[in-house]
Design a protein around this motif. Structure first.
Motif, PDB file in Angstrom:
ATOM      1  N   ALA A  28       4.650  40.279  -0.408  1.00 18.09           N
ATOM      2  CA  ALA A  28       5.357  39.476  -1.316  1.00 18.09           C
ATOM      3  C   ALA A  28       5.660  40.181  -2.708  1.00 18.09           C
ATOM      4  O   ALA A  28       4.880  41.017  -3.094  1.00 18.09           O
ATOM      5  CB  ALA A  28       4.567  38.297  -1.665  1.00 18.09           C
ATOM      6  N   CYS A  29       6.709  39.827  -3.248  1.00 19.80           N
ATOM      7  CA  CYS A  29       7.048  40.365  -4.474  1.00 19.80           C
ATOM      8  C   CYS A  29       6.900  39.294  -5.510  1.00 19.80           C
ATOM      9  O   CYS A  29       7.680  38.064  -5.207  1.00 19.80           O
ATOM     10  CB  CYS A  29       8.707  40.804  -4.316  1.00 19.80           C
ATOM     11  SG  CYS A  29       9.426  41.133  -5.960  1.00 19.80           S
ATOM     12  N   ILE A  30       6.288  39.515  -6.616  1.00 16.64           N
ATOM     13  CA  ILE A  30       6.195  38.500  -7.682  1.00 16.64           C
ATOM     14  C   ILE A  30       7.285  39.068  -8.857  1.00 16.64           C
ATOM     15  O   ILE A  30       7.082  39.933  -9.429  1.00 16.64           O
ATOM     16  CB  ILE A  30       4.647  38.460  -8.184  1.00 16.64           C
ATOM     17  CG1 ILE A  30       3.736  38.395  -7.281  1.00 16.64           C
ATOM     18  CG2 ILE A  30       4.511  37.441  -9.449  1.00 16.64           C
ATOM     19  CD1 ILE A  30       2.218  38.273  -7.711  1.00 16.64           C
ATOM     20  N   ALA A  31       8.234  38.222  -8.809  1.00 23.36           N
ATOM     21  CA  ALA A  31       9.351  38.639  -9.911  1.00 23.36           C
ATOM     22  C   ALA A  31       9.551  37.811 -10.846  1.00 23.36           C
ATOM     23  O   ALA A  31       9.065  36.614 -10.891  1.00 23.36           O
ATOM     24  CB  ALA A  31      10.686  38.697  -8.737  1.00 23.36           C
ATOM     25  N   GLY A  32      10.270  38.070 -11.967  1.00 22.99           N
ATOM     26  CA  GLY A  32      10.441  37.568 -13.237  1.00 22.99           C
ATOM     27  C   GLY A  32      10.638  38.246 -14.269  1.00 22.99           C
ATOM     28  O   GLY A  32      10.679  39.503 -14.281  1.00 22.99           O
ATOM     29  N   ALA A  33      11.175  37.772 -15.455  1.00 24.90           N
ATOM     30  CA  ALA A  33      11.354  38.529 -16.544  1.00 24.90           C
ATOM     31  C   ALA A  33      10.415  39.027 -17.466  1.00 24.90           C
ATOM     32  O   ALA A  33       9.315  38.326 -17.006  1.00 24.90           O
ATOM     33  CB  ALA A  33      12.446  37.575 -17.359  1.00 24.90           C
ATOM     34  N   ASN A  34      10.629  39.986 -18.321  1.00 23.35           N
ATOM     35  CA  ASN A  34       9.589  40.436 -18.763  1.00 23.35           C
ATOM     36  C   ASN A  34       8.644  39.303 -19.667  1.00 23.35           C
ATOM     37  O   ASN A  34       9.486  38.625 -20.251  1.00 23.35           O
ATOM     38  CB  ASN A  34       9.942  41.736 -19.733  1.00 23.35           C
ATOM     39  CG  ASN A  34      10.121  43.019 -18.839  1.00 23.35           C
ATOM     40  OD1 ASN A  34       9.539  43.096 -18.057  1.00 23.35           O
ATOM     41  ND2 ASN A  34      10.992  43.699 -19.576  1.00 23.35           N
ATOM     42  N   GLY A  35       7.439  39.011 -19.749  1.00 23.37           N
ATOM     43  CA  GLY A  35       6.650  38.320 -20.739  1.00 23.37           C
ATOM     44  C   GLY A  35       6.729  37.011 -19.930  1.00 23.37           C
ATOM     45  O   GLY A  35       6.563  36.067 -20.411  1.00 23.37           O
ATOM     46  N   ALA A  36       7.158  36.672 -18.597  1.00 19.07           N
ATOM     47  CA  ALA A  36       7.262  35.504 -17.982  1.00 19.07           C
ATOM     48  C   ALA A  36       5.884  35.120 -17.754  1.00 19.07           C
ATOM     49  O   ALA A  36       5.638  33.791 -17.428  1.00 19.07           O
ATOM     50  CB  ALA A  36       8.188  35.531 -16.756  1.00 19.07           C
ATOM     51  N   GLY A  37       5.052  35.933 -17.321  1.00 12.23           N
ATOM     52  CA  GLY A  37       3.546  35.526 -16.846  1.00 12.23           C
ATOM     53  C   GLY A  37       3.060  36.214 -15.521  1.00 12.23           C
ATOM     54  O   GLY A  37       2.203  35.540 -14.880  1.00 12.23           O
ATOM     55  N   LYS A  38       3.845  37.068 -15.141  1.00  8.07           N
ATOM     56  CA  LYS A  38       3.466  37.524 -13.866  1.00  8.07           C
ATOM     57  C   LYS A  38       2.204  38.472 -13.677  1.00  8.07           C
ATOM     58  O   LYS A  38       1.377  37.995 -12.825  1.00  8.07           O
ATOM     59  CB  LYS A  38       4.462  38.709 -13.316  1.00  8.07           C
ATOM     60  CG  LYS A  38       6.032  38.170 -13.366  1.00  8.07           C
ATOM     61  CD  LYS A  38       6.933  39.304 -12.907  1.00  8.07           C
ATOM     62  CE  LYS A  38       7.038  40.567 -13.646  1.00  8.07           C
ATOM     63  NZ  LYS A  38       7.446  40.233 -15.147  1.00  8.07           N
ATOM     64  N   SER A  39       1.915  39.013 -14.745  1.00  6.13           N
ATOM     65  CA  SER A  39       0.566  39.920 -14.739  1.00  6.13           C
ATOM     66  C   SER A  39      -0.489  39.084 -14.974  1.00  6.13           C
ATOM     67  O   SER A  39      -1.586  39.390 -15.019  1.00  6.13           O
ATOM     68  CB  SER A  39       0.536  41.047 -15.806  1.00  6.13           C
ATOM     69  OG  SER A  39       1.650  42.082 -15.337  1.00  6.13           O
ATOM     70  N   SER A  40      -0.320  37.850 -15.725  1.00  5.79           N
ATOM     71  CA  SER A  40      -1.220  36.977 -16.155  1.00  5.79           C
ATOM     72  C   SER A  40      -1.904  36.268 -14.687  1.00  5.79           C
ATOM     73  O   SER A  40      -2.864  35.967 -14.629  1.00  5.79           O
ATOM     74  CB  SER A  40      -0.640  35.788 -16.707  1.00  5.79           C
ATOM     75  OG  SER A  40      -0.276  36.342 -18.196  1.00  5.79           O
ATOM     76  N   LEU A  41      -0.946  36.265 -13.726  1.00  9.56           N
ATOM     77  CA  LEU A  41      -1.471  35.673 -12.354  1.00  9.56           C
ATOM     78  C   LEU A  41      -2.779  36.838 -11.882  1.00  9.56           C
ATOM     79  O   LEU A  41      -3.746  36.215 -11.494  1.00  9.56           O
ATOM     80  CB  LEU A  41      -0.592  35.681 -11.290  1.00  9.56           C
ATOM     81  CG  LEU A  41       0.513  34.781 -11.637  1.00  9.56           C
ATOM     82  CD1 LEU A  41       1.624  34.752 -10.319  1.00  9.56           C
ATOM     83  CD2 LEU A  41      -0.003  33.322 -11.544  1.00  9.56           C
ATOM     84  N   LEU A  42      -2.478  38.092 -12.288  1.00 12.00           N
ATOM     85  CA  LEU A  42      -3.471  38.869 -11.531  1.00 12.00           C
ATOM     86  C   LEU A  42      -4.706  39.017 -12.621  1.00 12.00           C
ATOM     87  O   LEU A  42      -5.984  38.904 -12.215  1.00 12.00           O
ATOM     88  CB  LEU A  42      -2.950  40.593 -11.549  1.00 12.00           C
ATOM     89  CG  LEU A  42      -1.727  40.509 -10.708  1.00 12.00           C
ATOM     90  CD1 LEU A  42      -1.423  41.945 -10.715  1.00 12.00           C
ATOM     91  CD2 LEU A  42      -2.022  40.101  -9.471  1.00 12.00           C
ATOM     92  N   ASP A  43      -4.483  38.826 -14.016  1.00 13.91           N
ATOM     93  CA  ASP A  43      -5.302  38.711 -14.802  1.00 13.91           C
ATOM     94  C   ASP A  43      -6.421  37.326 -14.638  1.00 13.91           C
ATOM     95  O   ASP A  43      -7.634  37.376 -14.958  1.00 13.91           O
ATOM     96  CB  ASP A  43      -4.885  38.431 -16.480  1.00 13.91           C
ATOM     97  CG  ASP A  43      -4.330  39.597 -16.925  1.00 13.91           C
ATOM     98  OD1 ASP A  43      -3.541  39.572 -17.747  1.00 13.91           O
ATOM     99  OD2 ASP A  43      -4.935  40.756 -16.577  1.00 13.91           O
TER     100      ASP A  43
END
Length: 993
Positions: A28-43
């Motif tokens: 799967a691809c986790i997509a979204g604009a910068n700052g949307a919160g994509k990496s926060s899911l991994l955090d």
């Protein structure tokens, strides 16, 4: 570990409760604009599992808006591991400690707690379950944003530690620690042994002092013994006198009794005479056998002398045999040593012969390898010319390729754009349908909310009604109890006054009052029971209403999500229409121009064929260099072997051959141990001179034993001869005794008188005996005490011999302990990072290196390679140090990691990290089943991104779940599942498409 479900609230940019269901998601691809919160899911995943994220402290992960309202960050992460499903729940409120819980799914939607007593212990249980720490996790499974080069940029030692954890070889640290603990224990025992030896040495140092104390005690003992002996002599004399007095008194008494018994004695004398006559007759019968008895005794004496003589010879022969034994043993030992020497030299002679035969083949191999080396040198010289031509052709081709790649990249970008545009045309209808569905869902959810509002109003009304009933019931119960008491009183009383009005109570009046009170009771009871039934109905209704009303928040969230989906779909629809119009105007025209230009370029194809031809020729250099190195190593080995053979042959000719001949001559001529042989021969002469005959000795003993009764018979004969004369004298004497009995009586009277006078004289001076006895007893007590002291002093001195034996035993034990400690130290070093662990890592690195280069070749068209080095030369001394360096080379040559571009660095990091995950996932016991790539494509050009996608597709079957995070729109369509992350006024939201 396979992620299944992620729930988070008030965590970083996620304000509301957000659910990400990953069950069934493979790539799967986790997509979204910068700052949307994509990496926060991994955090959220790393924070739930390990309590760590990109934030510096746990307080920073709490959403600020939620923190202001008193909320707390909460993350629930469910994952599958080895056939079981686990869930980790972690929460944090600003300024307070973190709570953590680990659960196991026992049955569907039923969880069993695996948490420990404290957070730290539960965290340890999670890491033990995963068999990974945070560093290991992000260096193997997670390529986090900003940390793609986490493994590459680590120090060599840290890289080795991470790799050791991933490979599972760090468990050897436990073995090393166990060896270390045993070594420390053994060293402690060694210290105890040293302390015991020191104590014994100190005690042995007191030997002179103890000897002096013993001598002093013995001197005192001798002096006291002399005093005691003097006093005992005096005591003996006094007691002798006392005994004489007692004896004299007894004599007086005896003389008196003798007079009385004189007649009895005369009768006894006559009876004794008769017995003596009988005894004389018995002895006379023995005298008749005197000749036979004396003959047997003479024979016994002769045989006894022979036995004693043979016994002397036996002892002499035994002494000679004992003296012969050491010489016999020495001769046998010399023979054994000589035979071992001959065997060793013979084996050495055979080895030398074999080495001489080997020398011919080694010389032939050396000459052959030298000829091969000369031929390889000529081939390498010719290859140098070819490499020069290859570099020139590659430079020419590089210019053409750069120009063509620029066009091809633009064409590929536009082609991908064309494919994306085609997909977006298809998405128009999907978005329109999604927009219509969202409108219908919003209308339906609005109606549901209206119905839930009515339910909520009814819930408030029903709750108020139930509260009113609950308030009435106690009063009704009190009234019924009071009526019951009044009825009881009326039923018990048959006269008196009325309890209601106070007037005299008749029977009719009493019955009327009872009927009235019972009617009132029935009314109150009916009312009380009706309230109970109504309350039960209200409880059922309230429970149902509360169940429906609790779903209101979910409906409101769903309504908000549908409204956001509607707004998002409207925005996407407008954006799609704008992009389609722009593509038709600009992109499609430029794509046609580039396609025609790339199709008509014959110069590039010719240059490419020339470079390929020269590259194929140049590619032979590594194999040729390797063969030359192998040939040089073979020449060095052959030369060294020839030296070894020549030295061994020279040593044999110098000394070994002569030693073998000498030893064989000594063995054949029995020339060894000459002194012992001479001594043994002399002792054999002494043995023969003794003349001992064991058979004659046995025969003499047997004859003597047969006549063993002869001495007793001779003694009996002698006794008989002596007894006959004695008996004759005794009989004559008895006759004289009888005649002189009267004279004896007169004499007894005179003796009695004299005895009484002597008794009076002896009784004087008996008063000194008690004092002397007391003095002797005191001296004996002192002697006994002194004897104990002397015995103790002797024991103190004798115990030193035991101490010496103990010291010898302790020293031997200490040597064993020291050897054991040395072995444990060796084991400790072997189990350490530079021992078995380094060996296991070196065995795994070629597989990782091969896998990384395979991926890197796809990502760079074979232009880049990496090499792991596990040892490097120390500058301070001639030795090698353990390391884990990464060397990177391309067509230009080897360069430091920092000199490569950002895109090239990411490709290297990506290849290494994928290789780590790929290799470790295939190793037995590894638990890496998830791969996450966070924002790694931004540094790549379109062709590089395409290659990264291809690499991911290549390894997707090796992982249960692959998640790729990106903000680049062109990459969204490259993955079958897209997880869209958007950020709105209420925080970040997640949608799976």
């Amino acid at each position: 570990m396979i992620p299944l479900r992620l729930e988070l609230a008030n965590f970083l940019s996620y304000r509301e409760n957000t659910v990400l269901d990953l069950r069934g998601v493979h790539t799967a691809c986790i997509a979204g604009a910068n700052g949307a919160g994509k990496s926060s899911l991994l955090d959220a995943i790393t924070w739930a599992l390990f309590g760590q994220s990109r934030s510096k402290s746990d307080d920073d992960v709490v959403n600020r808006a939620g923190a202001r309202e008193g909320g707390q960050a909460e993350v629930r992460f469910s994952f599958a591991l080895e056939g079981s499903v686990y869930r980790v729940l972690r929460s944090k409120k600003p300024g307070r400690s973190t709570s953590l819980e680990l659960q196991l799914e026992a049955e569907p939607d039923r969880w069993r707690s695996l948490s420990e007593g404290r957070v730290r212990e539960t965290q340890a249980a999670i890491e033990a379950l995963l068999k990974m720490s945070y560093d290991t996790f992000i260096n193997a499974s997670f390529l986090l944003q900003g940390k793609a080069d986490e493994f590459t940029m680590k120090t060599p030692n840290r890289r080795k530690e991470i790799l050791a954890d991933l490979l599972g070889v760090s468990r050897w640290d436990q073995y090393r620690d166990a060896a270390n603990a045993r070594r420390r224990e053994a060293e402690g025992q060694l210290q105890l042994l040293d302390a015991r030896v020191a104590d014994i040495d100190a005690e042995l140092g007191e030997e002179a002092e103890r000897q002096a104390e013993l001598e002093r005690q013995e001197q005192e003992q001798r002096q006291l013994a002399e005093r005691l002996a003097d006093r005992e002599k005096i005591l003996t004399e006094l007691r002798r006198r006392q005994e004489a007095v007692r004896h004299q008194r007894e004599m007086v008494e005896g003389l008196a009794r003798s007079v009385t018994h004189a007649q009895a004695a005369l009768a006894e004398a006559r009876a004794t005479g008769k017995r003596r006559q009988a005894e004389r007759a018995e002895h006379a019968s023995v005298l008749e056998r005197s000749e036979a008895i004396e003959a047997d005794h003479a024979a016994w004496q002769r045989l006894d002398e022979q036995v004693r003589a043979w016994g002397e010879k036996e002892r002499a022969a035994g002494a000679v045999r004992e003296r012969m034994r050491p010489h016999e043993l020495a001769i046998a030992a010399a023979l054994s040593r000589l035979e071992q020497q001959v065997a060793g030299l013979s084996a050495q002679k055979e080895r030398i012969a074999g080495m001489q035969a080997e020398r011919t083949s080694v010389v032939a191999t050396l000459e052959k390898r030298q000829a091969e080396l000369a031929a390889m040198a000529a081939d390498l010289a010719a290859l140098t010319v070819t490499e020069t031509a290859y570099r020139e052709a590659r430079e020419r081709f590089g210019g053409l390729r750069a120009q063509r790649q620029s066009r091809a990249q633009e064409r590929d970008r536009l082609s991908a754009e064309a494919e994306r545009i085609a997909l977006e045309r298809q998405q128009l209808e999907t978005l329109q349908a999604a927009l219509d569905d969202a409108g219908l869902a919003i209308a339906d959810l609005g109606a549901r909310l209206a119905a839930l509002q009515a339910d909520n109003d009814r819930l408030l009304t029903a709750t108020a009604e139930r509260n009113g009933i609950e308030a009435q019931q106690p009063a009704l119960r009190d009234q019924m109890n009071a009526l019951q008491e009044r009825i009881r009183r009326l039923e018990d009383e048959t006269g008196g006054d009325c309890p209601l009005c106070g007037q005299p109570l008749s029977e009719a009046h009493r019955q009327a009052v009872l009927a009235e009170l019972k009617g009132q009771g029935r009314t109150l009871g009916d009312r009380f029971r009706a309230n109970q039934e109504k309350r039960k109905a209200l409880d059922t209704e309230i429970a149902a209403l509360e169940t429906r009303v609790r779903a209101r928040s979910g409906v409101e969230r769903e309504l908000t999500a549908q409204q956001s989906r509607q707004a998002s779909s409207q925005t996407q629809l407008a954006e799609l229409e704008r992009r389609l119009e722009q593509w038709e105007r600009d992109g499609a025209v430029r794509l046609d121009e580039l396609t025609r230009a790339l199709a008509e370029d014959p110069t590039f194809a010719e240059a490419e064929r020339e470079v390929a031809r020269l590259a194929e020729a140049v590619a032979e250099r590594p194999a040729l260099e390797q063969a030359r190195q192998a040939c040089q190593e073979a020449i060095a080995a052959a030369t060294a072997r020839l030296g070894t053979i020549d030295r061994a042959s020279a040593d044999w000719q110098a000394s070994g051959s002569a030693e073998l001949a000498t030893a064989e001559a000594e063995l054949a001529g029995d020339a060894f141990a000459a002194e012992h042989r001479e001594a043994l021969a002399a002792l054999q002469v002494e043995w023969d001179a003794v003349g001992y005959d064991e058979a004659a000795h046995r025969e003499a003993r047997a004859g003597r034993d047969a006549l063993s009764q002869a001495p007793a018979a001779l003694s009996q004969l002698k006794e008989a001869r002596a007894a006959v004369g004695t008996l004759d004298v005794a009989l004559a004497d008895l006759e004289r005794q009888i005649a002189g009995q009267e004279q004896h009586l007169a004499g007894l009277v005179a003796q009695h008188a004299a005895a009484e006078e002597a008794l009076a004289a002896l009784s004087a001076g008996d008063d000194d005996l008690p004092a002397v006895e007391a003095d002797v007893d005191a001296l004996r007590t002192e002697v006994s005490r002194l004897n104990q002291r002397v015995g103790g002093a002797r024991q103190q001195l004798a115990v030193l011999d035991d101490r010496r034996r103990q010291k010898t035993s302790l020293i031997a034990e200490r040597a064993e302990r020291t050897q054991h400690i040395a072995r444990l130290k060796l084991l400790e070093r072997a189990c350490g990072r530079d021992g078995v662990q380094a060996l296991l890592i070196e065995q795994a690195l070629p597989e990782i290196e091969e896998s990384a280069n395979e991926l890197l070749e796809r990502l760079t068209s074979g232009e880049m390679r990496i090499l792991f080095e596990t040892q490097r030369q120390l500058r301070s001394r001639d030795a090698l140090a353990e390391t884990l360096d990464i060397r990177i080379a391309d067509n230009v040559g080897e360069r430091p990691y920092e000199n490569f571009s950002g895109g090239e660095q990411f490709r290297v990091n990506f290849a290494i990290r994928l290789a780590l995950s790929r290799v470790l996932a295939g190793r037995a016991g590894a638990r890496l089943q998830t791969l996450v790539i966070d924002e790694g494509f931004g540094s790549q050009d379109p062709q590089g991104r395409q290659r990264l996608v291809e690499a991911i597709n290549t390894i997707q079957d090796q992982f249960a779940c692959i998640l790729v995070i990106t903000h680049i729109d062109q990459l969204r369509d490259a993955f079958p599942t897209r997880i869209l992350v958007e950020k709105g006024p209420a925080g970040s939201m997640v949608t799976i498409l």
